[in-house]
Design a protein around this motif. Structure first.
Motif, PDB file in Angstrom:
ATOM      1  N   SER A 123       9.587   1.637   1.571  1.00 39.72           N
ATOM      2  CA  SER A 123       9.390   2.888   0.844  1.00 39.72           C
ATOM      3  C   SER A 123       9.186   2.699  -0.658  1.00 39.72           C
ATOM      4  O   SER A 123       8.894   3.659  -1.359  1.00 39.72           O
ATOM      5  CB  SER A 123      10.612   3.787   1.064  1.00 39.72           C
ATOM      6  N   GLU A 124       9.369   1.476  -1.142  1.00 36.75           N
ATOM      7  CA  GLU A 124       9.364   1.285  -2.597  1.00 36.75           C
ATOM      8  C   GLU A 124       8.067   1.750  -3.235  1.00 36.75           C
ATOM      9  O   GLU A 124       8.054   2.534  -4.195  1.00 36.75           O
ATOM     10  CB  GLU A 124       9.601  -0.190  -2.930  1.00 36.75           C
ATOM     11  N   LYS A 125       6.936   1.300  -2.699  1.00 36.05           N
ATOM     12  CA  LYS A 125       5.650   1.629  -3.316  1.00 36.05           C
ATOM     13  C   LYS A 125       5.365   3.122  -3.226  1.00 36.05           C
ATOM     14  O   LYS A 125       4.840   3.725  -4.171  1.00 36.05           O
ATOM     15  CB  LYS A 125       4.528   0.828  -2.636  1.00 36.05           C
ATOM     16  N   THR A 126       5.716   3.717  -2.082  1.00 32.55           N
ATOM     17  CA  THR A 126       5.464   5.150  -1.916  1.00 32.55           C
ATOM     18  C   THR A 126       6.307   5.950  -2.903  1.00 32.55           C
ATOM     19  O   THR A 126       5.822   6.908  -3.519  1.00 32.55           O
ATOM     20  CB  THR A 126       5.780   5.571  -0.466  1.00 32.55           C
ATOM     21  N   LEU A 143      13.055   5.615  -8.584  1.00 26.83           N
ATOM     22  CA  LEU A 143      14.270   5.067  -7.986  1.00 26.83           C
ATOM     23  C   LEU A 143      15.025   6.141  -7.207  1.00 26.83           C
ATOM     24  O   LEU A 143      15.576   5.888  -6.127  1.00 26.83           O
ATOM     25  CB  LEU A 143      15.162   4.470  -9.082  1.00 26.83           C
ATOM     26  N   SER A 144      15.063   7.348  -7.764  1.00 25.49           N
ATOM     27  CA  SER A 144      15.813   8.390  -7.071  1.00 25.49           C
ATOM     28  C   SER A 144      15.116   8.793  -5.779  1.00 25.49           C
ATOM     29  O   SER A 144      15.775   9.093  -4.782  1.00 25.49           O
ATOM     30  CB  SER A 144      16.020   9.610  -7.971  1.00 25.49           C
ATOM     31  N   LEU A 145      13.789   8.781  -5.772  1.00 29.86           N
ATOM     32  CA  LEU A 145      13.094   9.087  -4.518  1.00 29.86           C
ATOM     33  C   LEU A 145      13.347   8.001  -3.480  1.00 29.86           C
ATOM     34  O   LEU A 145      13.511   8.280  -2.291  1.00 29.86           O
ATOM     35  CB  LEU A 145      11.588   9.247  -4.770  1.00 29.86           C
ATOM     36  N   LEU A 146      13.406   6.763  -3.970  1.00 22.89           N
ATOM     37  CA  LEU A 146      13.770   5.669  -3.062  1.00 22.89           C
ATOM     38  C   LEU A 146      15.184   5.903  -2.531  1.00 22.89           C
ATOM     39  O   LEU A 146      15.468   5.696  -1.343  1.00 22.89           O
ATOM     40  CB  LEU A 146      13.698   4.338  -3.818  1.00 22.89           C
ATOM     41  N   ASN A 166       0.848  -1.194   0.000  1.00 23.78           N
ATOM     42  CA  ASN A 166       0.000   0.000   0.000  1.00 23.78           C
ATOM     43  C   ASN A 166       0.886   1.247   0.000  1.00 23.78           C
ATOM     44  O   ASN A 166       1.584   1.507   0.978  1.00 23.78           O
ATOM     45  CB  ASN A 166      -0.894  -0.037   1.252  1.00 23.78           C
ATOM     46  N   PRO A 167       0.865   2.019  -1.077  1.00 24.22           N
ATOM     47  CA  PRO A 167       1.758   3.179  -1.131  1.00 24.22           C
ATOM     48  C   PRO A 167       1.236   4.390  -0.360  1.00 24.22           C
ATOM     49  O   PRO A 167       1.949   5.345  -0.121  1.00 24.22           O
ATOM     50  CB  PRO A 167       1.832   3.497  -2.621  1.00 24.22           C
ATOM     51  N   ALA A 216       6.540   9.376  -7.650  1.00 18.02           N
ATOM     52  CA  ALA A 216       7.176   9.666  -8.938  1.00 18.02           C
ATOM     53  C   ALA A 216       6.185   9.580 -10.089  1.00 18.02           C
ATOM     54  O   ALA A 216       6.164  10.427 -10.989  1.00 18.02           O
ATOM     55  CB  ALA A 216       8.333   8.711  -9.170  1.00 18.02           C
ATOM     56  N   THR A 217       5.340   8.574 -10.057  1.00 19.15           N
ATOM     57  CA  THR A 217       4.458   8.372 -11.205  1.00 19.15           C
ATOM     58  C   THR A 217       3.215   9.246 -11.117  1.00 19.15           C
ATOM     59  O   THR A 217       2.777   9.817 -12.125  1.00 19.15           O
ATOM     60  CB  THR A 217       4.035   6.898 -11.308  1.00 19.15           C
TER      61      THR A 217
END
Lengths: 373, 543
Positions: free
Chosen positions: B474-477, B320-323, B54-55, B482-483
């Motif tokens: 944090s991946e989903k968030t 990826l950069s936000l991650l 769940n993001p 980003a998207t």
């Protein structure tokens, strides 16, 4: 009329003290406890070292891959595990000392080892050892000096073992006498050691091995090598004074010629060693202090624990005490080798003693002597 | 119950405040440690219950407070804030653990530490802009007092400077929030509501710039950084740990949450400026660190540099950069904590932090060999040596930012090299060589001095070897921000499966993805992300 000590000599007060019957180490109750306590531990460790050195000399004769040389003939799984766990005496240290002696040399012993008599005696033992090993026999014919040199090293193993055999007993007796209340001062300690050295001075240094039931004398008594001049004095010279510039104990750049090319100029021995790097891996002093740590008498342990760092810096504290004790041993050697008794009142004898002492003191200028005052 | 993270420390602070004087001296530390331990355990429990798929916001709470002001008590946690909440609990616990048990005025000290932990947790959890601002300001007071009371010789100067800078930061942030609320026509400060504003780009840029300066002071970015080295130098070790570990993250968190989250178009428009500021921070911080002689200042300037990486990654704005930005926040939080803990022990035992005075502290028996070794690990991790979490975070930041800002990324990579330079200078001067005689009688180092640093070191190495345990929250968030907010395409790391499919297809049949018409990010419908985010929020709230 007495000659005044040159006021410019940085160690003039110590020369005065020696002339009054004192020692290099100042007289104090704390010093006595430290020195006797550490020599009790050192005596125990030295005894283990000498047993192993003698074992290697006599039972590992020309064993070129001596995997179990530290096992004193007792190769068991439990001892092997203990060895790997390093809960053991670090016999490596005794070999470092042997190599220091071998490298720096012992005058009369070296002369004998270069003699024709040695060559014949050693060759006979080598032949006996290689009788059933044609491969090694062939190699020996190709490189005839190699095994002779190995036997020379074994002679040093044996000589150092014999020296430490006397010294370990001497230190343990000192501790017993202290326990009986017979040793109360540093002067008593020095007297005990000097008397011990003098008593054993003429003891012969010999070396023989038994190969297939037959004894081979490699250093016979007739070679005339004796305890004091052929082991004690070279040992003090090699281990107390010169030794090696071990990496980790001193910082140097050998390529920049910061290490003298003359062995005689080395001053990296026990009396010069910096106690602070002790505890670092891979340096010989750590091995000795680690060994002594196991045998510290309770009264000395109690004193050490009162120090600022408690048990954290035990090995550094042991090293500091050990250096103090080695200055006592050196005092005994200085007294024993002096041309005349140091407390003599004869002006002419005092003059000669003064020159003798100044010669010693010149060598102590860069040692740890001042830091133990 | 996210409120536990906010109010349990306050209750603990009240409890300690009510203890009799004699009991505080003996039990103040234990009580605060117990509270901090329970909070840490609860944070970990929350993390274990967090839905990785769940993001959006989870564990949301909402209570009306002052409706006329638009202030509601709204808490929630997502993949951006969860790691920071956990790090805050961890470092608060470590700060208490590493505090001197014989500290003066223990009642006030432990009360302030707990209030600080509460305020920071509240700021990370707030989903109402005014509530965030309140927590952001509340955090200021305990830290000011900790520096001013238990700080070094120039504590008054440093604390006042910190207060002025951060207060200005607060004013700017508040004015941006007010501006957004007024100009957008919403009477609410609800984060979710305000995301749907339709302000023109120019207005967005003005508001974002205000936020950038406000949060930029907190991060800090060059040239707004001058308060940080002073504050670090004068602050006691536990305060430095918290300051570097979590308080600076309020700045980067604020930029990501409110700057990027509320003004995505403006963010994209000025992202190259942000990247340039990041480069400036990285290079200035790194070069300034080389010139320092105080160990704390070296670590402080290193923080300025390393926070620049977060800004670079945030500016790039890919999933990826936000991650990577989040990873760098966690990584820097732990690594700087380790370094400050080490410096703290060195200072406590030697009485100095001057690298020209210190020497040979790795001396095995008389020096500080364990602390020295841990600091070497910290320096290696900070310099991005593989096997430690610093490498993971920096690698992701560079890997992802390079696609968007290649020149800026390359310039920032110089900063990593410079990190090795200044930390090696420090390590070489302080720990190698012979221990000088004036340092040969240091007081003993107790295991209590080492344990906090050992714990952080273990985490740094563990996450370096097993980074997915750090990243998966944090991946989903990151992908969603980003998207949906920035309208970015998925990065190759996330889109790896279609690529693999494409490679398996014969050339005569182009892969499906290539047949699809290319849609530039800017042409995505603006309302789409908002709708989807609100849908997610509604789903969570209805649960």
């Amino acid at each position: 009329m007495l000659t005044a000590t040159p006021p410019t000599h940085p160690l003039a007060p110590i020369i005065d003290r020696l002339e009054q019957g004192g020692a290099l180490l100042p007289e104090s109750a704390e010093n006595v406890v430290e020195v006797v306590g550490i020599l009790k531990s050192y005596g125990t460790v030295l005894d283990a070292y000498q047993i192993n050195l003698t074992y290697i000399a006599e039972h590992q004769f020309l064993v070129l891959f001596p995997f179990f040389k530290y096992f004193n003939g007792e190769v068991t799984l439990s001892k092997l595990l203990k060895h790997w766990w390093h809960d053991r005496i670090n016999y490596e240290f005794s070999e470092y000392c042997m190599k220091a002696m071998f490298w720096h040399g012992a005058h009369a012993l070296d002369a004998y080892l270069d003699s024709e008599e040695y060559r014949q005696r050693a060759t006979a033992a080598i032949q006996a050892k290689l009788k059933s090993n044609p491969f090694m026999g062939g190699l020996n014919r190709l490189f005839p000096e190699f095994l002779l040199e190995q036997v020379r090293v074994l002679c040093y193993y044996s000589a150092l073992g014999q020296f430490w055999n006397v010294m370990s007993r001497m230190f343990l007796i000192l501790s017993d006498r202290y326990d009986r209340g017979e040793i109360k001062t540093i002067a008593d300690v020095v007297d005990h050691i000097r008397n011990g050295l003098v008593e054993a001075a003429a003891d012969p240094i010999t070396y023989k091995v038994v190969i297939q039931g037959q004894a081979y004398e490699i250093i016979p008594q007739s070679a005339g090598l004796t305890f004091l001049m052929d082991t004690a004095v070279p040992y003090v010279e090699a281990v107390f004074f010169r030794s090696f510039p071990f990496f980790g104990t001193v910082s140097y750049n050998a390529q920049a010629h910061q290490i003298s090319e003359e062995q005689a100029d080395f001053n990296y021995g026990a009396l010069f060693a910096d106690p602070l790097p002790i505890g670092g891996a891979g340096i010989p002093p750590t091995l000795l202090m680690q060994d002594m740590l196991h045998f510290i008498p309770p009264y000395l342990d109690e004193i050490y624990l009162k120090g600022l760092r408690g048990r954290d810096d035990m090995r550094v504290k042991i090293c500091l005490s050990f250096q103090k004790s080695m200055f006592c041993v050196t005092t005994a050697a200085i007294q024993g080798l002096a041309p005349f008794p140091l407390t003599t009142t004869d002006p002419e004898q005092r003059q000669q003693n003064r020159a003798y002492l100044e010669n010693w003191m010149d060598r102590f200028v860069t040692s740890r002597l001042l830091s133990v005052q | 119950m996210l409120s536990i993270l906010v109010w349990a420390p306050i209750l603990g602070a009240i409890l300690i405040g009510c203890l009799p004087q004699t009991l505080v001296a003996q039990r103040g530390r234990q009580i605060s440690l117990i509270i901090a331990s329970l909070l840490l355990a609860y944070s970990l429990y929350l993390a274990s219950q967090f839905d990785l798929m769940n993001p959006g916001l989870q564990f949301s709470e909402s209570l009306p407070w002052i409706d006329s002001l638009g202030l509601t008590y709204q808490l929630g946690v997502d993949g951006l804030s969860l790691p920071l909440v956990v790090i805050n609990s961890l470092l608060t616990w470590l700060a208490i653990l590493s505090s001197d048990p014989r500290i003066n005025r223990p009642r006030l000290y432990y009360v302030l530490l707990l209030v600080l932990g509460s305020a920071v947790a509240g700021a990370f959890l707030s989903q109402n802009l005014l509530l965030f601002f309140l927590f952001y300001e509340v955090e200021l007071i305990p830290l000011y007092l900790i520096i001013a009371i238990w700080g070094g010789a120039r504590r008054g100067y440093a604390a006042t400077k910190f207060l002025i800078y951060t207060a200005v930061s607060g004013v700017l942030i508040l004015s941006a929030f007010f501006g957004l609320s007024l100009l957008s026509g919403f009477s609410s400060f609800d984060y979710g509501v305000l995301q749907s504003h339709t302000l023109p780009l120019t207005t967005q840029l003005i508001l974002l710039s205000t936020l950038l300066v406000g949060f930029g002071i907190k991060i800090p970015i060059v040239p707004l950084h001058t308060w940080l080295p002073d504050a670090h130098v004068e602050a006691p070790t536990p305060a430095s740990v918290l300051l570097a570990g979590v308080l600076l993250k309020l700045g980067t968190y604020g930029l990501l949450r409110f700057g990027l989250g509320l003004f995505p178009e403006a963010w994209k428009a000025c992202s190259s400026v942000l990247a340039a500021i990041a480069v400036l921070s990285v290079l200035y911080g790194s070069f300034a660190a080389i010139a320092q002689t105080d160990m704390k200042k070296i670590v402080a300037y290193s923080s300025v540099g390393h926070m620049g990486y977060i800004l670079l990654a945030a500016a790039a704005g890919t999933s990826l950069s936000l991650l990577g930005a989040i990873a760098q926040m966690i990584s820097h939080g732990l690594i700087s904590a380790l370094l400050f803990l080490g410096v703290g022990v060195v200072y406590a035992k030697t009485g100095t932090r001057d690298i020209n005075v210190l020497r040979g502290l790795l001396s095995p028996e008389r020096g500080l060999p364990v602390i020295g070794s841990l600091m070497i690990v910290g320096a290696m991790a900070s310099a991005g040596i593989p096997g430690m979490m610093g490498f993971i975070a920096e690698f992701i930041v560079y890997r992802s930012s390079f696609e968007v800002f290649p020149i800026q990324t390359l310039l920032c990579m110089i900063g990593t090299g410079l990190t090795a330079v200044y930390f090696l200078i420090m390590i070489n001067r302080v720990f190698f060589g012979r221990l000088p005689d004036h340092l040969a009688n240091l007081p003993p180092v107790r295991w209590m001095d080492r344990i906090p640093a050992v714990i952080v070191t273990m985490l740094i190495i563990f996450f370096g070897i097993q980074p997915s345990w750090m990243m998966r929250w944090s991946e989903k968030t990151a992908v969603m921000i980003a998207t949906e907010r920035l309208g970015r395409e998925l990065t190759p790391l996330v889109a790896v499966e279609p690529d693999r499919v494409a490679m398996d297809l014969p050339l005569s049949q182009p892969p499906v993805a290539l047949k699809a018409p290319f849609v530039p990010a800017a042409s995505l419908p603006a309302s789409l992300p908002v709708l989807r985010l609100n849908d997610l929020k509604n789903d969570v709230q209805s649960d």
